[in-house]
Design a protein around this motif. Structure first.
Motif, short mmCIF file in Angstrom:
data_model
loop_
_atom_site.label_atom_id
_atom_site.label_comp_id
_atom_site.label_asym_id
_atom_site.label_seq_id
_atom_site.Cartn_x
_atom_site.Cartn_y
_atom_site.Cartn_z
N ASN A 104 -9.39 -6.33 -10.08
CA ASN A 104 -9.25 -7.22 -9.15
C ASN A 104 -8.90 -6.86 -7.82
O ASN A 104 -9.42 -7.17 -6.69
CB ASN A 104 -8.46 -8.66 -9.55
CG ASN A 104 -9.40 -9.51 -10.73
OD1 ASN A 104 -10.52 -9.32 -10.62
ND2 ASN A 104 -8.38 -9.98 -11.41
N LEU A 105 -7.78 -5.72 -7.86
CA LEU A 105 -7.38 -5.57 -6.51
C LEU A 105 -8.41 -4.50 -5.93
O LEU A 105 -8.25 -4.35 -4.67
CB LEU A 105 -5.99 -4.46 -6.94
CG LEU A 105 -4.83 -5.19 -6.69
CD1 LEU A 105 -3.53 -4.17 -6.80
CD2 LEU A 105 -4.50 -5.72 -5.30
N THR A 106 -9.23 -3.88 -6.64
CA THR A 106 -10.20 -2.88 -6.19
C THR A 106 -11.36 -3.76 -5.35
O THR A 106 -11.72 -3.61 -4.29
CB THR A 106 -10.75 -2.16 -7.33
OG1 THR A 106 -9.89 -1.25 -7.97
CG2 THR A 106 -12.03 -1.20 -6.81
N SER A 107 -11.69 -4.92 -6.24
CA SER A 107 -12.75 -5.75 -5.58
C SER A 107 -12.29 -6.15 -4.30
O SER A 107 -12.99 -6.26 -3.38
CB SER A 107 -12.80 -6.91 -6.55
OG SER A 107 -13.48 -6.50 -7.71
N MET A 108 -11.04 -6.78 -4.05
CA MET A 108 -10.45 -7.16 -2.76
C MET A 108 -10.52 -6.18 -1.60
O MET A 108 -11.04 -6.19 -0.60
CB MET A 108 -8.85 -7.56 -2.88
CG MET A 108 -8.11 -8.13 -1.64
SD MET A 108 -8.78 -9.59 -1.03
CE MET A 108 -7.86 -10.87 -2.04
N GLY A 109 -9.94 -4.78 -1.84
CA GLY A 109 -10.09 -3.72 -1.05
C GLY A 109 -11.47 -3.47 -0.61
O GLY A 109 -11.84 -3.17 0.47
N ALA B 206 -1.55 -11.89 -3.74
CA ALA B 206 -0.14 -11.81 -3.61
C ALA B 206 0.16 -10.27 -3.55
O ALA B 206 0.81 -9.71 -2.68
CB ALA B 206 0.58 -12.31 -4.99
N LEU B 207 -0.63 -9.66 -4.64
CA LEU B 207 -0.40 -7.78 -4.49
C LEU B 207 -1.21 -7.37 -3.32
O LEU B 207 -0.54 -6.46 -2.69
CB LEU B 207 -1.04 -7.37 -5.93
CG LEU B 207 -0.38 -7.72 -7.02
CD1 LEU B 207 -1.21 -7.59 -8.21
CD2 LEU B 207 1.04 -6.84 -7.25
N PHE B 208 -2.36 -7.94 -2.94
CA PHE B 208 -3.00 -7.31 -1.89
C PHE B 208 -2.01 -7.64 -0.20
O PHE B 208 -1.79 -6.83 0.51
CB PHE B 208 -4.30 -7.92 -1.52
CG PHE B 208 -5.19 -7.58 -0.40
CD1 PHE B 208 -5.57 -6.39 -0.55
CD2 PHE B 208 -5.18 -8.22 0.73
CE1 PHE B 208 -6.34 -5.70 0.56
CE2 PHE B 208 -6.13 -7.67 1.93
CZ PHE B 208 -6.37 -6.48 1.64
N ALA B 209 -1.47 -8.80 -0.21
CA ALA B 209 -0.39 -9.22 0.96
C ALA B 209 0.84 -8.09 0.80
O ALA B 209 0.95 -7.69 1.89
CB ALA B 209 -0.02 -10.52 0.68
N VAL B 210 1.23 -7.81 -0.23
CA VAL B 210 2.23 -6.91 -0.25
C VAL B 210 1.77 -5.35 0.29
O VAL B 210 2.35 -4.57 1.03
CB VAL B 210 2.90 -6.55 -1.86
CG1 VAL B 210 3.86 -5.36 -1.91
CG2 VAL B 210 3.50 -7.66 -2.11
N TRP B 211 0.29 -4.99 -0.09
CA TRP B 211 -0.14 -3.83 0.31
C TRP B 211 -0.34 -3.60 1.60
O TRP B 211 -0.02 -2.75 2.35
CB TRP B 211 -1.39 -3.53 -0.49
CG TRP B 211 -2.28 -2.35 -0.05
CD1 TRP B 211 -3.21 -2.16 0.72
CD2 TRP B 211 -1.80 -0.97 -0.53
NE1 TRP B 211 -3.88 -0.90 0.76
CE2 TRP B 211 -2.71 -0.22 0.09
CE3 TRP B 211 -1.18 -0.35 -1.44
CZ2 TRP B 211 -3.02 1.16 -0.11
CZ3 TRP B 211 -0.95 0.95 -1.77
CH2 TRP B 211 -2.07 1.77 -1.05
N ILE B 212 -0.86 -4.80 2.17
CA ILE B 212 -1.09 -4.76 3.66
C ILE B 212 0.29 -4.95 4.27
O ILE B 212 0.32 -4.08 5.64
CB ILE B 212 -2.07 -5.99 4.10
CG1 ILE B 212 -3.45 -5.93 3.59
CG2 ILE B 212 -1.93 -6.21 5.67
CD1 ILE B 212 -4.16 -4.78 4.20
N ALA B 213 1.20 -5.53 3.92
CA ALA B 213 2.65 -5.58 4.83
C ALA B 213 3.14 -3.94 4.88
O ALA B 213 3.71 -3.65 5.58
CB ALA B 213 3.46 -6.38 4.08
N ALA B 214 2.98 -3.45 3.64
CA ALA B 214 3.42 -2.06 3.45
C ALA B 214 2.60 -1.05 4.39
O ALA B 214 3.20 -0.21 5.28
CB ALA B 214 3.41 -1.28 2.07
N ALA B 215 1.37 -1.41 4.57
CA ALA B 215 0.45 -0.56 5.76
C ALA B 215 0.93 -0.90 6.91
O ALA B 215 0.99 -0.01 7.88
CB ALA B 215 -0.86 -0.95 5.66
N CYS B 216 1.26 -2.17 7.27
CA CYS B 216 1.80 -2.50 8.74
C CYS B 216 3.02 -1.83 8.99
O CYS B 216 3.39 -1.26 10.01
CB CYS B 216 1.95 -4.21 8.76
SG CYS B 216 0.35 -4.97 9.00
#
Length: 468
Positions: free
Chosen positions: A384-389, A444-454
């Motif tokens: 599911n994380l892959t699909s989002m990205g 939720a997991l994707f939001a954490v990933w984007i926050a880390a990228a920022c």
């Protein structure tokens, strides 16, 4: 830094001429050594694998026999996006795929976040794919020797194991090939792709011989919600489109071969997915798919009562997943290479081996990270994380086509999207529809990933950008 200068920095776009004039005679470059056949097979190799050999066991229980429609929906979305990729790839034939296209059209911060989505897409999908390889290895061992690798060493935590050693082995073998050079990797992938297409044809032939129309009733037991959910979860299996465009700087005659390879690979992949899913459901009730590891091999074994068809399919699945892992690892290293060359990541990722023409240190780091993910994370979370990205990167490409047509209508293009701007808008809309179908924990997991990228962008990249 004032608000005005900060805004100017995050929206600055890389000029198209900046992509074209990347050659530095004092620095080793990626070598143009990949032709149309190898490039098309990279697309097929990166795509056919998990979608059929692994994901049916999770997608069929979500949609029932109507999973065939889920593949059609995902395929239409991929086709629309593929046409957008084809135009941008022919106009900006460089490494980096969606990241580079976003840098030229949306600006630096959006490009960096798209790059983060691509790294998520490639790194996490590669891990998910590698997890599936161990399932088929165990199926092969069980059929041929009666022994299998203990669950503790063949499954990640959360799926009844401690560490997934087969996944680590697979990634290590792919790393060895990548370090030998792009042309050698592409040749090996082409051989593997033809092998897996032959094995899938064998499966379809045997399954159709045992076809039962009764298995398609009821056709959509979970309704449209189930069909949409399944389409969202299996969309990660179409990342081959993106993998083709990451090879922009290593392709012969890129303005012609990139769009052709993207379209050809998608046609081959979609036809294979639909044929295999119809044959599989016709041969087995949809309720039997849940929890059925190495599903296609098990179906053949149950249908024939003999070991050899299942052995061939398990070998084909292992070859298939090997080729997917190889191409996806390749794509991730080239995205990191492009981001590093733009100054947004450390210089380590852009160093190229002068003899082999490959980013050696980059490849080691990517392989280590993917191996760690594959060893310790369960498959469903990764899918599911892959699909989002993937979907966010695809939507950005669709928007990028519109923006680049407006800003640079004079730019030479080897291919133009038909029905402009309707088709890119519809493409972005389909991506949004599939994103909505993803579960809440993925957001939720994707939001954490984007926050880390920022944090990385504002703490490091914005100050070291080549455009600063």
């Amino acid at each position: 830094m004032t608000i005005a200068t900060l805004f100017a920095a995050v929206v600055r776009a890389k000029p198209i001429t900046g992509f074209i004039v990347e050659d530095d005679p004092d620095r080793p470059q990626l070598a143009r050594s990949i032709g149309l056949l190898h490039l098309t097979m990279m697309g097929v190799g990166a795509t056919i694998g998990t979608g059929i050999f692994v994901a049916l066991t999770t997608a069929v229980p979500e949609a029932g026999p109507a999973v065939t429609l889920s593949f059609v929906i995902a395929g239409i979305t991929a086709a629309l996006t593929a046409l957008c990729y084809a135009e941008l790839a022919s106009a900006v034939p460089v490494a980096g795929s969606s990241y580079s296209y976003a840098y030229a059209t949306l600006g630096e911060l959006p490009a960096f976040l798209i790059g983060a989505c691509l790294l998520l897409e490639y790194g996490v999908s590669c891990s998910a794919i590698a997890v599936g390889w161990g399932q088929y290895l165990n199926e092969l061992l069980a059929i041929t020797t009666g022994w299998h690798i203990p669950d503790a060493l063949a499954r990640p935590p959360g799926n009844g194991g401690v560490v997934n050693l087969p996944a680590i082995l697979l990634i290590g073998m792919c790393l060895i090939l990548l370090l030998r050079g792009a042309k050698e990797s592409a040749t090996a992938n082409t051989v593997l792709v033809f092998a897996k297409l032959a094995v899938l044809a064998l499966f379809v032939g045997i399954a159709i011989a045992h076809f039962s129309a009764a298995n398609f009733h009821p056709f959509a037991p979970k309704g449209m919600v189930g069909i949409g959910t399944a389409a969202s979860s299996i969309f990660f299996s179409y990342i081959g489109i993106d993998a083709v465009s990451t090879a922009g700087e290593e392709v012969e005659n890129p303005r012609r071969n990139l769009p052709l390879a993207i379209i050809l690979s998608l046609l081959i992949v979609t036809a294979a997915y639909i044929l295999v899913s119809i044959a599989a459901i016709g041969a087995q009730p949809w309720t039997a798919f849940a929890g059925q590891e190495a599903g296609l091999a098990v179906i053949l074994h149950n249908l024939t009562g003999a070991a050899w068809p299942a052995v061939l399919l398990a070998l084909g699945a292992m070859a298939s997943i090997f080729s997917v892992t190889l191409v996806v690892l390749y794509g991730q290293t080239r995205i990191l290479y492009a981001m590093s060359r733009d100054g947004l990541l450390p210089k380590l990722f852009q160093r190229v081996d002068g003899r082999r023409g490959v980013p050696r240190q980059n490849s080691y780091i990517v392989a280590a990270g993917v191996a760690l993910l594959a060893a310790v994370f369960p498959l469903d979370v990764l899918v599911n994380l892959t699909s989002m990205g993937t979907l966010i990167a695809f939507a950005a490409v669709s928007i990028g086509v519109i923006l680049l047509r407006r800003s640079r209508p004079d730019l030479p293009r080897g291919y133009r999207v038909p029905l402009f701007p309707i088709l890119p808008i519809v493409s972005a809309g389909f991506c949004a529809y599939l994103i909505v179908g993803l579960p809440a924990d993925t957001y939720a997991l994707f939001a954490v990933w984007i926050a880390a990228a920022c944090v990385i962008y504002f703490g490091y990249s914005i100050h070291r950008s080549a455009l600063a």
